[in-house]
Design an enzyme around this catalytic site. Structure first.
Site, PDB file in Angstrom:
ATOM      1  N   PHE A 122       0.856  -1.181   0.000  1.00 44.58           N
ATOM      2  CA  PHE A 122       0.000   0.000   0.000  1.00 44.58           C
ATOM      3  C   PHE A 122       0.891   1.230   0.000  1.00 44.58           C
ATOM      4  CE2 PHE A 122      -4.450   1.307   1.287  1.00 44.58           C
ATOM      5  CZ  PHE A 122      -5.082   0.438   0.435  1.00 44.58           C
ATOM      6  N   GLN A 235      -7.493  14.880   4.853  1.00 50.17           N
ATOM      7  CA  GLN A 235      -6.873  14.097   3.788  1.00 50.17           C
ATOM      8  C   GLN A 235      -7.725  14.000   2.531  1.00 50.17           C
ATOM      9  OE1 GLN A 235      -6.230   9.629   4.180  1.00 50.17           O
ATOM     10  NE2 GLN A 235      -4.151  10.306   3.766  1.00 50.17           N
ATOM     11  N   HIS A 237      -8.057  11.734  -0.568  1.00 52.00           N
ATOM     12  CA  HIS A 237      -7.649  10.462  -1.162  1.00 52.00           C
ATOM     13  C   HIS A 237      -7.433  10.742  -2.637  1.00 52.00           C
ATOM     14  CE1 HIS A 237      -7.686   6.315  -2.494  1.00 52.00           C
ATOM     15  NE2 HIS A 237      -7.683   5.915  -1.236  1.00 52.00           N
ATOM     16  N   LEU A 251     -15.219   6.382  -3.390  1.00 50.25           N
ATOM     17  CA  LEU A 251     -13.842   5.905  -3.284  1.00 50.25           C
ATOM     18  C   LEU A 251     -13.482   4.819  -4.293  1.00 50.25           C
ATOM     19  CD1 LEU A 251     -11.281   6.240  -1.568  1.00 50.25           C
ATOM     20  CD2 LEU A 251     -12.057   4.284  -0.239  1.00 50.25           C
ATOM     21  N   GLU A 254      -7.288   2.297  -2.714  1.00 52.40           N
ATOM     22  CA  GLU A 254      -5.859   2.350  -2.982  1.00 52.40           C
ATOM     23  C   GLU A 254      -5.368   0.960  -3.377  1.00 52.40           C
ATOM     24  OE1 GLU A 254      -3.883   4.772  -0.181  1.00 52.40           O
ATOM     25  OE2 GLU A 254      -1.933   3.869  -0.508  1.00 52.40           O
ATOM     26  N   ARG A 285      -0.498   9.481   0.204  1.00 49.50           N
ATOM     27  CA  ARG A 285      -1.738   9.994  -0.386  1.00 49.50           C
ATOM     28  C   ARG A 285      -1.677  11.488  -0.691  1.00 49.50           C
ATOM     29  NH1 ARG A 285      -6.146   6.540   3.152  1.00 49.50           N
ATOM     30  NH2 ARG A 285      -5.993   4.689   1.852  1.00 49.50           N
ATOM     31  N   HIS A 350     -11.324  12.271   2.237  1.00 47.37           N
ATOM     32  CA  HIS A 350     -11.335  10.891   2.688  1.00 47.37           C
ATOM     33  C   HIS A 350     -11.255  10.737   4.199  1.00 47.37           C
ATOM     34  CE1 HIS A 350     -10.998   6.661   2.183  1.00 47.37           C
ATOM     35  NE2 HIS A 350      -9.804   6.576   2.735  1.00 47.37           N
ATOM     36  N   ARG A 385      -2.381  10.641   6.748  1.00 46.63           N
ATOM     37  CA  ARG A 385      -2.569   9.268   7.207  1.00 46.63           C
ATOM     38  C   ARG A 385      -2.179   8.273   6.126  1.00 46.63           C
ATOM     39  NH1 ARG A 385      -6.360   5.326   6.618  1.00 46.63           N
ATOM     40  NH2 ARG A 385      -7.936   6.621   5.607  1.00 46.63           N
TER      41      ARG A 385
END
Lengths: 584, 252, 242
Positions: A122, A235, A237, A251, A254, A285, A350, A385
């Site tokens: 990730f 954040q 995304h 969404l 990821e 991100r 996000h 994050r």
């Protein structure tokens, strides 16, 4: 007019029925406390369900070199070092145990060929670290927690909205809440309260968040005297859907990039080569989101203003097995077959890194008896994050908050009291908009709030725009005092919305104030007028307090890491890699 | 709350046909098959034409039990099919309207016991009828082999292929697939086990069998219909030969 | 684009109600839930609809659209060209208001299912093939559309006798877990009433997660019940095998 209300007395009251709340409830109940969970949705529907990619824990099942030090290192680095390092330390150390505990409770993760829990790569994680179940990991976790909670002695109140925290002699005393079903009221008194109500991503229009993410708990705690920290850190995304309009912001996990998806601009260029040649699509991100934004600004966007994401080279069978939800989502909602064609993605709100300031070990706030865990709490993620860290967050700190509350009630005698008059006054305030035909429309105010946040405190920010945004937000705050909700008390979404909007306005003011004060670019905060990351700002967090109804902003020093932990950053590479001698 | 006209549920099936088409077709097909079977039981005494034997009349051995020839055989596959998980769906929908189609309102009968009481509790015995059906299947394979062995004028026999041989081979193959794709078999062969891996991580034999049968099982409904029609067709073909309406075709 | 859609939405509460028509402008890719949100924001702020994620993950927005049991967030408005879109609450559960129904019965039943009882402590060694089966069942989003369409619950009001497809799938996922040691067969045959299911498969048809509820869940459970109650011979063989 005095309203009848139910009375419930508990040892520990948990507000929020997502992963963090349920985990806290299990911890508290296993410690023998009388526990209630309040949730504004049905059980098992909380926003946790939306987490897709996985839960980050250094189990080392796929990459044995992984360990808590590397997870710590990755998390601090992507948080740009304004994280509460003590939180990050316990987090990295305890995440593996929390994941295994889920397995014990019935969660069924994808498996490695050796039969262990599978872990996938990730963004900005040094190793393959995310335990997952296809692209529905959050669903697996909330279901497991739901099933666990049904076996322990916890009272669950579903579809109930808490509107105010009561304080008795400086100590939290309980809350008043109304049942969404019929609008009747209930007073919950408790010796300790845990807030686990998630984030406030609904303050933005293009968002991956569900309707619940309106920051209720954080706003309640804030009004009750709790401090908020790092509120400016919101954040984006990098990959949300951008077309059709009905699903804009939804969404795209990821996991698509984790499984090998490539980002390209309208000219076919793999543009991440320019912005982060080492980590490419799997950069953090904030970096990927900004890169897409910059490409679009430079005129190299896709037809609907995003970037192309392409996973077709993995073959239909692989895609359908590893990303079944994504495949279906695009088929059903956008008529796009992601096994055959590239698709458009763009940044979407996000996660809110900031939140209630808590003690790293007990999750205690500055208000005695009040605890917070999960997205509504701040400090763990710093300025950005990492994917997979939120699911680990709710497990680690959900448990810690439950344990912390338990410890608190064991160490503090007596039960705080709530005055009848206070309850009646709050009920009167809450009921005021019901049935009113004239007044501000909460849906319209919500839309305007989202507009302000998008235009003034979005992915790119600058001083004058933020100042303007603050003015608009303060005007909105005034108008919001006269919201109306025509109709009855029976499941009236307009009325529910009144509370959501009020809570979001409170938090958005703190977001903007924080963003104004942080005159630098760091993580999610990108100031066009202050494009560099400045050392002096790396030493402070911005903390907000409610004083006489006004939001006041202060600075608070970032705690310095122990020498031992600092050494981890002197190795020249991430810990596991530095030790094993592999090149990054 | 009363159902108003616009809330008739499941108004269209997947194919776009009206929701009532499928249950009525089921009733029609199964009804005609039933009438045909009864006609065989009561009015026909043989299914033999040279080396071809109708599946309705196999086996011909009666071990001294004297009943109508077709009835002697028919009960076993009939009970196997009547308790089949696929046919049950079609039968409950078509004949009992329980329900006719998804969401279509039923009359609010007070007494619905599903498969918890007589007679439908008998459906739990499906696996027993599967065993018996398997025995019948063995005879049908013997018949199919015999269908390739033609008598020679003046005694003896020879291998040959006629249209009837092929029909009987196809028929018994379809019946085999119908039997092997059965839900009960899927369970018995491996579905009932909790673990599919050996200690060393390799798949168990039962897993492999279950996996294969599972794939066939997805087509169980299809096999159910085509095998029923093939049985029917095989009998019709042989019966037309018996009555001399058509003449046998021999390829070599 | 001035295209207009007509929705006819049930408005009412426990005491009854009727459908009411709304006309709204169409937006490309719009789902029925978007249309309802538009109505809320512009025409009927108190229109009650339960929803959370708007991404078919949470299973909150179950309803009946033109007679079919569906998720509002996954049903596109352009699936219904030139026809009025009728939106009604789930039929099987009591209406609270408009499209919101009281589904608490399902949670009561979930609570009555014996939980996962592993024989050993995690970490487990389990292979993908061992868990494929149960992962299918764990995709369930608890939208309760299967409970809604199941004729035993819907038309025979047999909620006391049969717990419905969702509970069957939950029990299947536990019974088929390689490490679970609890026995739910007596419960299945007894108060959970698996015998009431007559495998007419509507649950499978409406499942938005595409779970093969009947073939992979309920029928294997029925066979497990048959193992114990209707197959003394097989039981004997299994005993000797152990």
């Amino acid at each position: 007019m005095s309203e009848n209300f139910e009375r419930h007395a508990y040892d520990i009251l948990i507000i929020g029925s997502g992963g963090a709340g349920l985990r806290a409830a299990v911890a508290a109940a296993e410690g023998g406390a009388k526990v209630a969970v309040l949730g504004k949705s049905l059980l098992g529907k909380a926003h946790t369900v939306m987490a897709e990619g996985g839960v980050a824990a250094s189990l080392g099942n796929v990459d044995p070199a992984d360990g808590w030090e590397t997870h710590f290192y990755d998390t601090m680095r992507s948080g740009h070092f304004i994280n509460n390092y003590k939180m990050v330390e316990v987090f990295a150390k305890e995440a593996p145990d929390r994941v295994l505990e889920l397995e014990q409770w019935g969660a069924v993760f994808d498996r490695t060929p050796e039969g262990r829990i599978m872990q996938r790569p990730f963004g900005a994680h040094t190793f393959r670290r995310l335990a997952h179940v296809g692209d529905r990991t959050g669903m697996e976790i909330i279901r497991t927690m739901e099933q666990k909670i049904l076996t322990v002695n916890v009272d669950v109140f579903q579809e109930i909205t808490a509107t105010k925290l009561f304080i008795d002699n400086g100590r939290v005393a309980g809350t008043v809440a109304y049942y969404r079903e019929d609008g009747r009221f209930a007073l919950f008194t408790a010796k300790a309260v845990v807030i686990a109500t998630g984030g406030w991503g609904k303050a933005y229009k293009v968002t991956s968040n569900s309707w619940e993410s309106t920051g209720d708990g954080a706003a309640l705690a804030f009004r009750a005297g709790a401090e908020l920290v790092d509120m400016e850190m919101v954040q984006f995304h990098p990959t949300g859907m951008v077309w059709p309009p009905g699903v804009r912001g939804l969404l795209v996990t990821e996991g698509v990039r984790g499984e090998g998806g490539l980002l390209r601009n309208s000219e076919g260029e793999r543009f991440m080569e320019k912005y982060d040649p080492q980590r490419m699509e799997l950069s953090s991100r904030d970096v990927v989101a900004r890169s897409i934004y910059k490409e679009v600004q430079a005129g190299r966007g896709t037809p609907h203003g995003g970037a192309w994401l392409d996973i077709t080279h993995k073959g239909p069978e692989y895609i359908k097995r590893k990303l079944p939800g994504m495949y279906q989502q695009f088929m059903a909602l956008a008529d796009v077959d992601i096994t055959k064609t590239k698709f458009e993605v763009g940044p979407t709100i996000h996660y809110t890194m900031g939140g209630i300031k808590v003690d790293a070990l007990t999750c205690a706030t500055n208000v005695p008896g009040l605890f917070a865990a999960g997205e509504c709490a701040g400090g763990l993620h710093g300025a950005n994050r990492l994917g997979g860290n939120s699911l680990a967050d709710i497990l680690v700190f959900g448990k810690r908050a439950g344990d912390g509350a338990l410890e608190f009630i064991q160490g503090h005698e007596g039960t705080p009291k709530v005055e009848e008059a206070e309850v009646q006054a709050e009920i009167e305030r809450v009921l005021q908009p019901v049935g009113q035909e004239s007044g501000e429309n909460p849906y319209a105010l919500h839309e305007q709030l989202q507009e302000i946040m998008a235009n003034h405190a979005g992915i790119s920010r600058n001083g004058p725009e933020l100042e303007q945004g603050l003015q608009k937000m303060l005007e909105l705050k005034e108008r919001a005092k006269s919201m109306s909700a025509p109709g009855s008390r029976t499941f009236n979404p307009g009325w529910h919305s009144v509370h959501d909007v009020r809570n979001m306005i409170t938090l958005c003011e703190a977001i903007i104030r924080g963003a104004i004060e942080r005159k630098e670019s760091r993580g999610a905060q990108w100031r066009l007028d202050h494009p560099d990351e400045l050392e002096e700002y790396g030493k402070i967090n911005f903390v907000h307090k409610m004083e006489d109804g006004e939001v006041k902003t202060y600075t608070s020093p970032v705690a310095e890491m122990t020498a031992e932990l600092q050494e981890l950053f002197q190795l020249g590479a991430a810990p596991g890699i530095a030790k094993s001698g592999k090149k990054e | 709350m009363a159902q108003s006209a616009e809330t008739i549920h499941g108004s269209k099936s997947k194919s776009g046909a009206a929701w009532w088409v499928e249950p009525y077709l089921t009733v029609l097909a199964l009804g005609l098959f039933g009438v045909y079977s009864l006609w065989l039981v009561f009015f026909q005494h043989t299914g033999q034409f040279q080396n071809y034997l109708s599946p309705f009349f196999s086996p011909t051995e009666d071990w001294g039990i004297k009943v109508l020839p077709a009835l002697w055989v028919l009960w076993a596959p009939l009970l196997f099919r009547a308790t089949c998980y696929y046919y049950r769906k079609e039968i409950y929908r078509g004949f009992f309207h329980d329900p006719m189609a998804c969401g279509v309102p039923e009359s609010r009968r007070k007494f619905y016991f599903g498969e918890t009481r007589f007679p439908f509790i008998w459906t739990n015995l499906h696996r027993w009828f599967w065993y018996i059906a398997l025995v019948v299947l063995v005879f049908l394979w013997i018949d199919a082999v015999k269908a390739f062995i033609f008598p020679v004028a003046g005694g003896g026999s020879t291998f040959g292929v006629g249209l009837g041989s092929l029909i009987m081979l196809v028929n018994v193959s379809l019946l085999t697939m119908y039997s092997l794709s059965c839900h009960a078999f899927r369970h018995l062969v491996g579905g009932g086990s909790q673990k599919f891996s050996c200690a060393d991580g390799s798949p168990t034999t039962r897993y492999k069998l279950w996996n294969t049968v599972s794939r066939w099982n997805e087509k169980h409904g299809l096999f159910a219909w085509v095998s029923m029609f093939s049985v029917w067709f095989t009998d019709v073909y042989i019966r037309l030969l018996i009555y001399g309406v058509i003449h046998p075709v021999r390829f070599f | 684009m001035a295209e207009e859609i007509t929705l006819s939405v049930f408005r009412g509460d426990r005491s009854g109600g009727r459908e009411q028509e709304y006309k709204i402008p169409a937006v490309p890719g719009m789902v029925v839930l978007d249309a309802l949100h538009y109505i809320q924001a512009h025409q009927a702020p108190d229109l009650a609809v339960r929803w959370n994620c708007k991404a078919a993950h949470c299973g909150s927005c179950s309803a009946e659209i033109n007679g079919s049991a569906k998720l509002l967030c996954k049903t596109r408005v352009d699936d219904y060209t030139d026809e009025v879109i009728h939106v009604r609450p789930m039929h099987t559960f009591p209406v609270i208001k408009d499209l919101v129904t009281d589904v608490s019965w399902n949670y009561e039943k979930l609570r009555q299912i014996p939980a996962f009882q592993p024989a050993i402590k995690a970490p487990f060694t389990l292979h993908q093939r061992d868990v494929d089966r149960i992962q299918e069942f764990r995709k369930c989003i608890e939208c309760f559309l299967c409970q809604n369409i199941c004729h035993v619950l819907r038309d025979h009001s047999a909620k006391d006798a049969y717990w419905g497809p969702r509970m069957m799938i939950r029990m299947a996922e536990l019974q088929m877990h390689p490490l679970d040691t609890a026995d739910r067969i007596d419960l299945l045959k007894g108060s959970a009433g698996i015998g009431y299911c007559n495998i007419t498969k509507c649950c499978t048809v409406v499942c938005p997660q595409g779970i093969n509820i009947t073939d992979n869940g309920i029928i294997p459970l029925k066979e497990r019940v048959a193992d114990k109650y209707f197959d003394p011979l097989g039981g004997l063989v299994r005993k000797m095998h152990k």
